[in-house]
Structures are given as structure tokens and as C-alpha cells.
Write an enzyme that holds these catalytic residues in place. Sequence first.
Site, mmCIF file in Angstrom:
data_model
loop_
_atom_site.group_PDB
_atom_site.id
_atom_site.type_symbol
_atom_site.label_atom_id
_atom_site.label_comp_id
_atom_site.label_asym_id
_atom_site.label_seq_id
_atom_site.Cartn_x
_atom_site.Cartn_y
_atom_site.Cartn_z
ATOM 1 N N LYS A 58 -2.273 -1.609 -3.802
ATOM 2 C CA LYS A 58 -3.115 -0.429 -3.742
ATOM 3 C C LYS A 58 -2.257 0.834 -3.833
ATOM 4 O O LYS A 58 -1.234 0.892 -3.148
ATOM 5 C CB LYS A 58 -3.871 -0.458 -2.409
ATOM 6 N N LYS A 88 0.848 -1.187 0.000
ATOM 7 C CA LYS A 88 0.000 0.000 0.000
ATOM 8 C C LYS A 88 0.882 1.234 0.000
ATOM 9 O O LYS A 88 1.693 1.432 0.904
ATOM 10 C CB LYS A 88 -0.905 -0.019 1.231
HETATM 11 C C1 PBG Z 1 -7.181 3.124 5.594
HETATM 12 C C2 PBG Z 1 -7.661 3.057 4.187
HETATM 13 C C3 PBG Z 1 -7.566 4.060 3.226
HETATM 14 C C4 PBG Z 1 -8.158 3.551 2.058
HETATM 15 C C5 PBG Z 1 -8.603 2.278 2.352
HETATM 16 N N1 PBG Z 1 -8.270 1.975 3.670
HETATM 17 C C6 PBG Z 1 -7.082 5.459 3.342
HETATM 18 C C7 PBG Z 1 -5.696 5.755 3.612
HETATM 19 O O1 PBG Z 1 -4.822 4.909 3.715
HETATM 20 O O2 PBG Z 1 -5.445 6.939 3.754
HETATM 21 C C8 PBG Z 1 -8.260 4.292 0.760
HETATM 22 C C9 PBG Z 1 -9.241 3.755 -0.221
HETATM 23 C C10 PBG Z 1 -9.559 4.673 -1.343
HETATM 24 O O3 PBG Z 1 -8.936 5.731 -1.550
HETATM 25 O O4 PBG Z 1 -10.496 4.342 -2.070
HETATM 26 N N2 PBG Z 1 -8.177 2.673 6.496
#
Ligand code: PBG
Length: 327
Positions: A251, A198
Site C-alpha cells: 500500500k 505500508k
Molecule cells: C490506517 C489506515 C490508513 C489507510 C488505511 N488504513 C490511513 C493512514 O495510514 O494514514 C489509508 C487508506 C486510503 O488512503 O485509502 N488506519
Amino acid sequence: MFPVQRPRRLRRSPAIRALVRETSLAPNDLILPLFFSATLDEKKPVRTMPGVFQLPVSDAARIAKECAALKLGGVILFGLPATKDDRGSGAYDPEGPVPRAIAAMKDAAPELLVITDVCVDEYTDHGHCGILRETPQGMVVDNDATLEILAESALCHARAGADVVAPSDMMDGRVGAIREALDEEGFTETALLSYAVKYASAFYGPFREAADCAPKFGDRAGYQMDPANAREALREARLDEDEGADMLMVKPGMPYLDILAKVRAATVLPVGVYNVSGEYAMIKAASAAGMIDEERAVLELLTSFRRAGADFILTYHAMDAARWLGA
Ligand code: PBG
């Protein structure tokens, strides 16, 4: 000399194109993210994500039936609690919006796969994905103290009936900590999907409005990955696999297709991709402005994730795409 080579013979008709098509896309490949609120009585539109809503828990049963009828691969739930604190204790409140939505959805449509996002950023008053600790170097996100809360949160979701828990916080060691906690309480059948790779991405912007979780200070670069790094993705994937993840995720999606293909090649576990909020917002804005054809663009994009190696795709387009695919 040789006759001209003619690959176009295989593009002459829909029939022959269908025969030689290398990649498939079906509703079953798609997972819909949903935002459940503890306080709303009616659904509330997310300004930056046209077509996406914060939902009252009372809508959960109806939506579960719709997703099941469309034969989606599943849903992933996020929670907006009534109150937040510095430890994110709402993340393991059995009366919170996520556990209540899980129960309602499994009751209404037992065949629908229910995944939960496990993280504390929606529940902390400071908006970070972990507990903070004051150090001589300033505030830091305390990795090991956060693991206990993540494990509590995963347990809370498993007790409510989640099929899969998906930690998205990027703390080191959280996959092992969650797996151990689940097994100890007998939840050996609850699967673990790790947001293994991520990145610290600008493309999460609209989500932070949807889930009300923008960090109040600083950013997430101390725990999410540097967009410039690819080898590190393989390290993260391997660590999570070793700690017992059942499935891995990359992601965001569009800017990281190379990473997705690399992770696919490096593991035999199922690999998913998260087509995130900023990617959704771009497609929505461009199609609303008449600049691209939404249906064609979305189906091409989702196909590109499958071609790059994704077994499944988390996407806000899931319901529309399922309809376009003829579900
Ligand atoms: C954190 C989380 C995020 C997303 C999914 N889980 C936000 C982040 O890391 O700031 C982002 C998903 C998206 O942008 O569609 N709980």
C-alpha cells in the site's frame, strides 16, 4: 531472409485477444472499503472522494446484499466512533460501529467476506496509529504498549464475526501479538491479512477526511515506510510471514507496482494491494474534468495491479468496476 515476425496476428480480433490475454480481472478480485459511523443517521458524502460516503450502521445490511449480488471478493470496514481518547479505546468497544456493522452484514449476506481494518488512528484523539509516550526525545508512538490494544481490537472484531482482520498500524510485532491473542481465545479460523508493506504516503490524504483520522501533530514517518525503500519492503513482508500472517498487502498501489512485483516474487502467500484514496481522487477528478475516460482508466489500472502480481485489490472503485465487468 526470414519472414517478418508479426505479433499483431494475435491482436486481430476480440476473440484472439481474449485467447492470449495473460491477466484476468473479475469482481471477485475486488474488496470495497466502507466507513461506518457511530453517530450518523444518514449517509454523508466524503468531499474529497466523490461517490464515497460515511455510512450509518443501519445501511450495513443493504450494502452487504449489494456487494454479495455483485460478487465482490469482500469488504473492509473502518469505524468512526462517537468519542475518541488518547488510548483509542473505541477500537475495542463491542458496541462500536465496526462490530455492529460486521454483525449486520454477516446476518444479511453470510457468504460475503468481511475484513476489518485494525488500527487505532480512527479512535485516538491525537490521530496517531498508536499510544503516545512522553520521552526525553519528545512524544513517541509506544510500539509495545500499542500491541495490546491492537490485539484487543482484533479480538473484538473476531467476536463480532469478522472473517479476516487486517492490521494497518505498522507497529513491529503486531502480527504475532494479534495471532496469539486470537488463538488463545479459540479464533484459530480467523485469518490475518497484514498491511505488511505500508508507505508514509501523500496519497492517504482523502482517507483522513473520510475516516477523520489526520494526525493532530507530526506525521506517520516514524512508523510507516520511507517511499525510497524497496529492500526494506521484503524485510517487512518476511517478518509478517514469520509471525503468522496469512496474506500480505502492499500500500499504496499505483506508485508502488515495482514493490508489489517484488513482494509477489518473494512469498508464496496471497498478496493484495490497496488502491488508496488519493489514487481514487485523482481518477475521479480527471474524469469529472473530461480529461480521461473513467471506466477505461479504472479497468486498466486494476488490471495493472493484477499484472504486477496482486491476487486481490482493495479499491473504492469496486462496485463500479464490478458493474463494468458485467456482474
Ligand atoms: C490506517 C489506515 C490508513 C489507510 C488505511 N488504513 C490511513 C493512514 O495510514 O494514514 C489509508 C487508506 C486510503 O488512503 O485509502 N488506519
